[in-house]
Write a protein that holds these residues in place. Structure first.
Motif, PDB file in Angstrom:
ATOM      1  N   ASN A 118       0.800  -1.221   0.000  1.00 44.24           N
ATOM      2  CA  ASN A 118       0.000   0.000   0.000  1.00 44.24           C
ATOM      3  C   ASN A 118       0.832   1.269   0.000  1.00 44.24           C
ATOM      4  OD1 ASN A 118      -2.536  -1.212  -0.080  1.00 44.24           O
ATOM      5  ND2 ASN A 118      -2.508  -1.567   2.119  1.00 44.24           N
ATOM      6  N   GLY A 119       1.926   1.272  -0.725  1.00 51.11           N
ATOM      7  CA  GLY A 119       2.822   2.406  -0.713  1.00 51.11           C
ATOM      8  C   GLY A 119       2.309   3.659  -1.371  1.00 51.11           C
ATOM      9  N   PHE A 120       1.307   3.552  -2.234  1.00 51.08           N
ATOM     10  CA  PHE A 120       0.905   4.727  -2.995  1.00 51.08           C
ATOM     11  C   PHE A 120      -0.504   5.197  -2.664  1.00 51.08           C
ATOM     12  CE2 PHE A 120       4.263   2.617  -5.345  1.00 51.08           C
ATOM     13  CZ  PHE A 120       5.180   3.653  -5.401  1.00 51.08           C
ATOM     14  N   ILE A 121      -1.018   4.764  -1.521  1.00 53.26           N
ATOM     15  CA  ILE A 121      -2.301   5.292  -1.068  1.00 53.26           C
ATOM     16  C   ILE A 121      -2.026   6.393  -0.055  1.00 53.26           C
ATOM     17  CG2 ILE A 121      -3.494   3.113  -1.478  1.00 53.26           C
ATOM     18  CD1 ILE A 121      -3.432   2.593   1.502  1.00 53.26           C
ATOM     19  N   THR A 122      -3.015   7.153   0.276  1.00 53.83           N
ATOM     20  CA  THR A 122      -2.822   8.244   1.224  1.00 53.83           C
ATOM     21  C   THR A 122      -3.586   7.935   2.493  1.00 53.83           C
ATOM     22  OG1 THR A 122      -2.620   9.795  -0.591  1.00 53.83           O
ATOM     23  CG2 THR A 122      -3.091  10.715   1.556  1.00 53.83           C
ATOM     24  N   PRO A 123      -2.946   7.951   3.659  1.00 56.48           N
ATOM     25  CA  PRO A 123      -1.489   8.038   3.821  1.00 56.48           C
ATOM     26  C   PRO A 123      -0.850   6.696   3.482  1.00 56.48           C
ATOM     27  CG  PRO A 123      -2.494   7.731   5.977  1.00 56.48           C
ATOM     28  CD  PRO A 123      -3.625   7.818   4.978  1.00 56.48           C
ATOM     29  N   PRO A 124       0.413   6.712   3.086  1.00 58.87           N
ATOM     30  CA  PRO A 124       1.076   5.455   2.721  1.00 58.87           C
ATOM     31  C   PRO A 124       1.372   4.585   3.950  1.00 58.87           C
ATOM     32  CG  PRO A 124       2.621   7.268   2.621  1.00 58.87           C
ATOM     33  CD  PRO A 124       1.268   7.872   2.894  1.00 58.87           C
ATOM     34  N   GLN A 125       1.551   3.316   3.702  1.00 57.94           N
ATOM     35  CA  GLN A 125       1.938   2.379   4.756  1.00 57.94           C
ATOM     36  C   GLN A 125       3.462   2.263   4.731  1.00 57.94           C
ATOM     37  OE1 GLN A 125      -0.443  -1.045   3.538  1.00 57.94           O
ATOM     38  NE2 GLN A 125      -1.793  -0.667   5.268  1.00 57.94           N
ATOM     39  N   ASN A 126       4.115   2.985   5.627  1.00 62.00           N
ATOM     40  CA  ASN A 126       5.570   3.103   5.608  1.00 62.00           C
ATOM     41  C   ASN A 126       6.299   2.309   6.680  1.00 62.00           C
ATOM     42  OD1 ASN A 126       5.599   4.915   3.455  1.00 62.00           O
ATOM     43  ND2 ASN A 126       5.332   6.669   4.797  1.00 62.00           N
ATOM     44  N   TYR A 127       5.607   1.478   7.432  1.00 60.17           N
ATOM     45  CA  TYR A 127       6.241   0.885   8.605  1.00 60.17           C
ATOM     46  C   TYR A 127       5.990  -0.610   8.667  1.00 60.17           C
ATOM     47  CZ  TYR A 127       6.265   5.808   9.544  1.00 60.17           C
ATOM     48  OH  TYR A 127       6.453   7.149   9.419  1.00 60.17           O
ATOM     49  N   GLY A 128       7.051  -1.376   8.968  1.00 57.12           N
ATOM     50  CA  GLY A 128       6.964  -2.824   9.004  1.00 57.12           C
ATOM     51  C   GLY A 128       6.499  -3.354  10.343  1.00 57.12           C
ATOM     52  N   ALA A 129       5.747  -4.461  10.279  1.00 55.35           N
ATOM     53  CA  ALA A 129       5.282  -5.140  11.481  1.00 55.35           C
ATOM     54  C   ALA A 129       5.393  -6.645  11.271  1.00 55.35           C
ATOM     55  CB  ALA A 129       3.836  -4.766  11.784  1.00 55.35           C
ATOM     56  N   ILE A 130       5.649  -7.369  12.349  1.00 53.46           N
ATOM     57  CA  ILE A 130       5.614  -8.828  12.316  1.00 53.46           C
ATOM     58  C   ILE A 130       4.243  -9.245  12.830  1.00 53.46           C
ATOM     59  CG2 ILE A 130       6.703  -9.079  14.601  1.00 53.46           C
ATOM     60  CD1 ILE A 130       8.110 -11.628  13.433  1.00 53.46           C
ATOM     61  N   VAL A 131       3.637 -10.219  12.163  1.00 47.71           N
ATOM     62  CA  VAL A 131       2.254 -10.595  12.455  1.00 47.71           C
ATOM     63  C   VAL A 131       2.211 -12.071  12.851  1.00 47.71           C
ATOM     64  CG1 VAL A 131      -0.109 -10.588  11.581  1.00 47.71           C
ATOM     65  CG2 VAL A 131       1.542  -8.912  10.698  1.00 47.71           C
ATOM     66  N   SER A 132       1.913 -12.336  14.126  1.00 47.67           N
ATOM     67  CA  SER A 132       1.932 -13.722  14.599  1.00 47.67           C
ATOM     68  C   SER A 132       0.824 -14.557  13.970  1.00 47.67           C
ATOM     69  CB  SER A 132       1.861 -13.783  16.126  1.00 47.67           C
ATOM     70  OG  SER A 132       0.680 -13.195  16.608  1.00 47.67           O
ATOM     71  N   SER A 133      -0.338 -13.960  13.678  1.00 43.31           N
ATOM     72  CA  SER A 133      -1.415 -14.734  13.058  1.00 43.31           C
ATOM     73  C   SER A 133      -1.074 -15.143  11.622  1.00 43.31           C
ATOM     74  CB  SER A 133      -2.734 -13.956  13.087  1.00 43.31           C
ATOM     75  OG  SER A 133      -2.626 -12.779  12.309  1.00 43.31           O
ATOM     76  N   LEU A 134      -0.015 -14.547  11.066  1.00 45.50           N
ATOM     77  CA  LEU A 134       0.468 -14.927   9.732  1.00 45.50           C
ATOM     78  C   LEU A 134       1.738 -15.768   9.826  1.00 45.50           C
ATOM     79  CD1 LEU A 134      -0.019 -11.513   7.854  1.00 45.50           C
ATOM     80  CD2 LEU A 134      -1.501 -13.540   7.769  1.00 45.50           C
ATOM     81  N   GLY A 135       1.980 -16.369  10.988  1.00 46.15           N
ATOM     82  CA  GLY A 135       3.149 -17.230  11.154  1.00 46.15           C
ATOM     83  C   GLY A 135       4.463 -16.482  11.197  1.00 46.15           C
ATOM     84  N   GLY A 136       4.445 -15.209  11.604  1.00 43.59           N
ATOM     85  CA  GLY A 136       5.674 -14.421  11.680  1.00 43.59           C
ATOM     86  C   GLY A 136       6.020 -13.701  10.391  1.00 43.59           C
ATOM     87  N   LYS A 137       5.106 -13.699   9.437  1.00 47.59           N
ATOM     88  CA  LYS A 137       5.319 -12.927   8.200  1.00 47.59           C
ATOM     89  C   LYS A 137       5.166 -11.440   8.517  1.00 47.59           C
ATOM     90  CE  LYS A 137       5.735 -16.319   5.195  1.00 47.59           C
ATOM     91  NZ  LYS A 137       6.944 -16.504   4.430  1.00 47.59           N
TER      92      LYS A 137
END
Length: 197
Positions: A118-137
């Protein structure tokens, strides 16, 4: 325990590190790093909180976690199971150019399928997160998402003769972690720029 970490803009204002050690509740160790939860609610707040932490003996400020390998990602996933948590990955400066807040080189990524997306939507998503419900993706998120972060703090693991963790000579510490003088200077410059911002 707190330690002053320098002058800001030539004034006497100082920030103090809160020092942690491997035996503290909620602190986990892997290799030469300690990891713990820091409050957000935003990515920027969590990064600022991470920079207020240091390890007994090294007294170097931390950052949101820099994940350099599958082993480290698995360790983070196993020890921090709170669905969505900030990591130190961001493309805030240049959209699509993901970098670690610690200044370390990007050697590993673990994006979920289709991420970052989602880099080109306003506001952009500029920050990384680890997601346990996605197995650490990983996911890219908005700074306004209100979650905690995972801090990583350099730790030498050495103790003084009385068994209490203590500082190493700077040359020994630098050699152990592979820091060159230029890298240490760059990290200090980035830390001071953060405080001046």
């Amino acid at each position: 325990m707190t330690v002053s970490i320098g002058l800001l803009c030539g004034t006497p204002a100082q920030a103090a590190l809160t020092l942690i050690s491997p035996g503290d509740p909620g602190v986990f160790q892997l290799g030469n790093s300690l990891y713990t939860i820091v409050p957000g609610p935003s990515w920027l707040n969590a990064e600022a909180q991470s920079q207020l932490l240091g390890a007994v003996g090294t007294e170097i400020a931390g950052h949101l976690v820099t994940i350099n390998s599958q082993e480290e990602n698995d360790f983070i996933y196993a020890n921090f199971q709170n669905n969505y948590q900030w990591i130190g990955f961001t493309d805030q400066a240049v959209e699509g150019d993901w970098v670690w807040s610690s200044g370390q080189l990007v050697t590993y990524t673990n994006w979920n399928a289709g991420e970052p997306n989602n880099g080109f939507i306003t506001p952009p998503q500029n920050y990384g997160a680890i997601v346990s419900s996605l197995g650490g993706k990983w996911d890219d998120g908005f700074s306004s998402v209100q979650v905690n972060g995972i801090a990583e703090i350099p730790y030498d693991g050495k103790t003084s003769p009385n068994g209490v963790p203590g500082p190493l000579p700077i040359a020994g510490f630098g050699a152990m972690l592979g820091f060159s003088r230029k890298l240490k200077a760059r990290i200090e410059k980035q830390r001071m720029a953060t405080y001046n911002a």
